[in-house]
Enzyme design. Structure first.
Site: not given
Ligand SMILES: *[C@@H]1O[C@H](CO)[C@@H](O)[C@H](O)[C@H]1NC(C)=O
Ligand SMILES: *[C@@H]1O[C@H](CO)[C@@H](O)[C@H](O)[C@H]1NC(C)=O
Ligand SMILES: *[C@@H]1O[C@H](CO)[C@@H](O)[C@H](O)[C@H]1NC(C)=O
Ligand SMILES: *[C@@H]1O[C@H](CO)[C@@H](O)[C@H](O)[C@H]1NC(C)=O
Ligand SMILES: *[C@@H]1O[C@H](CO)[C@@H](O)[C@H](O)[C@H]1NC(C)=O
Ligand SMILES: *[C@@H]1O[C@H](CO)[C@@H](O)[C@H](O)[C@H]1NC(C)=O
Length: 390
Positions: A172, A223, A228-230
């Site tokens: 990831y 991240m 940001h991604d969550t």
């Protein structure tokens, strides 16, 4: 709080990455904030030296922690942020400078984003000075700690590593260069001793354990941990894991520490760019805990406040902008800095992307030559304008 509570990632917000359609729960990347972990990737090469402390007027250490893409109202209505606000000073009129992420990160150490309007790789020329020069000129030690940075000074655009959040999934991209302020500048990138101060979280654990944390720190979680991604709840769980224990640890936070917990930008671009900013740490007097400071601040205020605290020089860019560089009242009231009472419609709209001319503006019609620093600017700390790198 239940750290392992499952929750769904809601909504169609553009910030959601590959987790958008799957439920993810927070997974601690290490057994404690001061433990090293294979999840942090880069091995530790030994701690920084313990450097001489230069006393400031209000604090001797300034720690900035940046999370991602969240409106003020969203953070302010999340339990963990409310709980932290009871222990600090909430900056309710704190605004990011532009969209998207990268220009905000660049501007917070350079006093300008030079027209950047994207998250592509930029190398800002080696004749552009930054806060690194201002700090070094004043003898203030510094470091930037980037979670999941694979090696000190790594210059890749991103780095993917074992997905410890969803075991068995593909590697990831936990690390992104666009969130790493010093590496964007050739004055750091081409200087090995400065590069060694762009470090990862294994270094953080070792530096803190050794009592070697510098006086100025920039901390970028990965991240997923930075929201940001969550989601904001995932970031809240990370704060419970990482920040809460460190607030009780003298090697990180003592009575001379000021911590800024904030976000790079507001998520809703159709509104102005109001973000949640919170001053924490032992330098906040008990009488001010749980209070709200309604002064207008921007990311440039983190620069002018540091300059004012230590009597430093400045860059003669946004850090001396007469509207956008107010000094946190906690410090301004001690140093005698006079803030500009900007409110209501006088607050600049900083929610557009690409509207500010500059040498890195993607639109040829808005591209300008590299601007010279204003050499006659008055620095908040009373020191000299540091127009070119040391
Ligand atoms: C932040 O949240 C608290 C608690 O809900 C509320 O009292 C306060 O008005 C909010 N602050 C702002 C500036 O909206
Ligand atoms: C350790 O230090 C060496 C020499 O400075 C450097 O090349 C290497 O990238 C560092 N490793 C990490 C993980 O930071
Ligand atoms: C910025 O916010 C203002 C109001 O807060 C809004 O009128 C304007 O359309 C927004 N600009 C952009 C580019 O979204
Ligand atoms: C983004 O910031 C503006 C302040 O300029 C605020 O009014 C707005 O509520 C924020 N957006 C959202 C959706 O909360
Ligand atoms: C800095 O270098 C750039 C080219 O990399 C040049 O265009 C610019 O004029 C220089 N600025 C100053 C102030 O010397
Ligand atoms: C440079 O700073 C001086 C002193 O604050 C100010 O009077 C002047 O307007 C500034 N010049 C520019 C071009 O911003």
């Amino acid at each position: 709080m239940d750290l392992f509570k499952l929750f769904a990632c809601l909504g169609a917000a553009p910030a959601l990455g590959v987790f958008a359609t799957q439920a993810v729960s927070f997974v601690p990347p290490a057994s404690s904030p001061l433990s090293t972990s294979a999840n942090y990737v880069g091995i530790n090469n030994g701690s920084l030296p313990i450097e001489q402390i230069v006393p400031g007027r209000v604090f001797d250490r300034f720690i900035q922690i940046w999370l991602e893409n969240t409106d003020f109202s969203v953070a302010n209505s999340t339990a963990e942020f409310r709980s932290l606000a009871e222990r600090g000073i909430l900056l309710s009129q704190y605004f990011a400078l532009t969209h998207p992420s990268q220009p905000n990160y660049a501007a917070t150490i350079a006093g300008s984003f030079f027209g950047i309007a994207d998250d592509s790789v930029h190398d800002i020329p080696s004749n552009v000075s930054t806060m690194v020069d201002v700090l070094e000129h004043g003898g203030i030690s510094w470091a930037a700690y980037m979670e999941n940075l694979p090696a000190d000074g790594f210059n890749g655009a991103s780095f993917s590593s074992v997905n410890y959040v969803t075991p068995g999934a593909a590697d990831y991209p936990f690390y992104m260069r666009k969130h790493n302020p010093p590496i964007l500048f050739d004055s750091v990138l081409k200087n090995p001793s400065r590069l060694a101060r762009v470090r990862n979280f294994n270094d953080f654990a070792v530096d803190a354990t050794a009592g070697a944390l510098p006086q100025w720190l920039f901390v970028t979680p990965n991240m997923v941990n930075d929201a940001h991604d969550t989601t904001i709840d995932f970031a809240a769980n990370w704060l419970q894991f990482w920040l809460e224990p460190l607030l009780e640890d003298e090697r990180f936070n003592n009575e001379r520490t000021l911590i800024l917990l904030t976000f790079d930008e507001n998520e809703s671009q159709n509104q102005n760019n109001n973000i949640f900013g919170l001053l924490l740490g032992g330098a906040v007097p008990s009488s001010m805990k749980g209070t709200v400071d309604t002064t207008y601040y921007t990311h440039y205020s983190a620069m002018s406040t540091v300059q004012s605290n230590w009597g430093l020089g400045c860059l003669g860019r946004g850090d001396t902008d007469p509207v956008m560089s107010n000094v946190y009242e906690l410090v301004a009231s001690a140093t005698g800095f006079e803030n500009n009472p900007v409110s209501g419609k006088k607050i600049p709209l900083t929610n557009a992307s690409g509207a500010t001319p500059g040498p890195l503006n993607p639109s040829p019609s808005l591209r300008t030559p590299w601007p010279a620093a204003n050499s006659s600017a008055i620095c908040a700390g009373g020191g000299p304008v540091i127009a070119t790198p040391l």
